[in-house]
Design a protein around this motif. Sequence first.
Motif, PDB file in Angstrom:
ATOM      1  N   LYS A   3     -27.270  -7.517-109.430  1.00  0.00           N
ATOM      2  CA  LYS A   3     -25.964  -8.264-108.860  1.00  0.00           C
ATOM      3  C   LYS A   3     -26.690  -8.877-107.799  1.00  0.00           C
ATOM      4  CE  LYS A   3     -22.741  -6.747-111.322  1.00  0.00           C
ATOM      5  NZ  LYS A   3     -21.963  -8.062-112.209  1.00  0.00           N
ATOM      6  N   LYS A   4     -26.117  -9.863-107.088  1.00  0.00           N
ATOM      7  CA  LYS A   4     -26.455 -10.575-105.973  1.00  0.00           C
ATOM      8  C   LYS A   4     -25.153 -11.207-105.206  1.00  0.00           C
ATOM      9  CE  LYS A   4     -28.772 -14.864-104.875  1.00  0.00           C
ATOM     10  NZ  LYS A   4     -29.457 -16.114-105.212  1.00  0.00           N
ATOM     11  N   VAL A   5     -25.327 -11.168-103.805  1.00  0.00           N
ATOM     12  CA  VAL A   5     -23.944 -11.636-103.047  1.00  0.00           C
ATOM     13  C   VAL A   5     -24.423 -12.936-102.765  1.00  0.00           C
ATOM     14  CG1 VAL A   5     -23.030 -11.220-100.643  1.00  0.00           C
ATOM     15  CG2 VAL A   5     -23.833  -9.177-102.052  1.00  0.00           C
ATOM     16  N   VAL A   6     -23.418 -13.885-103.030  1.00  0.00           N
ATOM     17  CA  VAL A   6     -23.554 -15.237-102.811  1.00  0.00           C
ATOM     18  C   VAL A   6     -22.500 -15.459-101.299  1.00  0.00           C
ATOM     19  CG1 VAL A   6     -23.106 -17.660-103.631  1.00  0.00           C
ATOM     20  CG2 VAL A   6     -24.051 -15.594-104.991  1.00  0.00           C
ATOM     21  N   VAL A   7     -22.870 -16.377-100.473  1.00  0.00           N
ATOM     22  CA  VAL A   7     -22.102 -16.841 -99.439  1.00  0.00           C
ATOM     23  C   VAL A   7     -21.719 -18.332 -99.979  1.00  0.00           C
ATOM     24  CG1 VAL A   7     -22.035 -17.483 -97.254  1.00  0.00           C
ATOM     25  CG2 VAL A   7     -23.423 -15.528 -97.960  1.00  0.00           C
TER      26      VAL A   7
END
Length: 81
Positions: A3-7
């Motif tokens: 998973k990756k956090v996207v702003v």
Amino acid sequence: MGKKVVVKIKELTKANGISLRELSRISNVRKASLSELANGKRESISFSHIEKIAAALNIQDIREIIDLVDAEEPEQDIAQA
């Protein structure tokens, strides 16, 4: 797959009809930092920046600012395979 956090800076500026420069001015977050976040060049964001952006745009739900998405697998170089 991880998973990756996207702003979601691009989405926020578009939805609010403002530029990165204007978001920088009203949130007191450096324009360069916002630009790096918008273009995926920065991999981290401080809680204080999230708080400032939320306050500037009257956001009550953090999910309007950040999202968790499936990370893309890095492409392998065919020459190295």
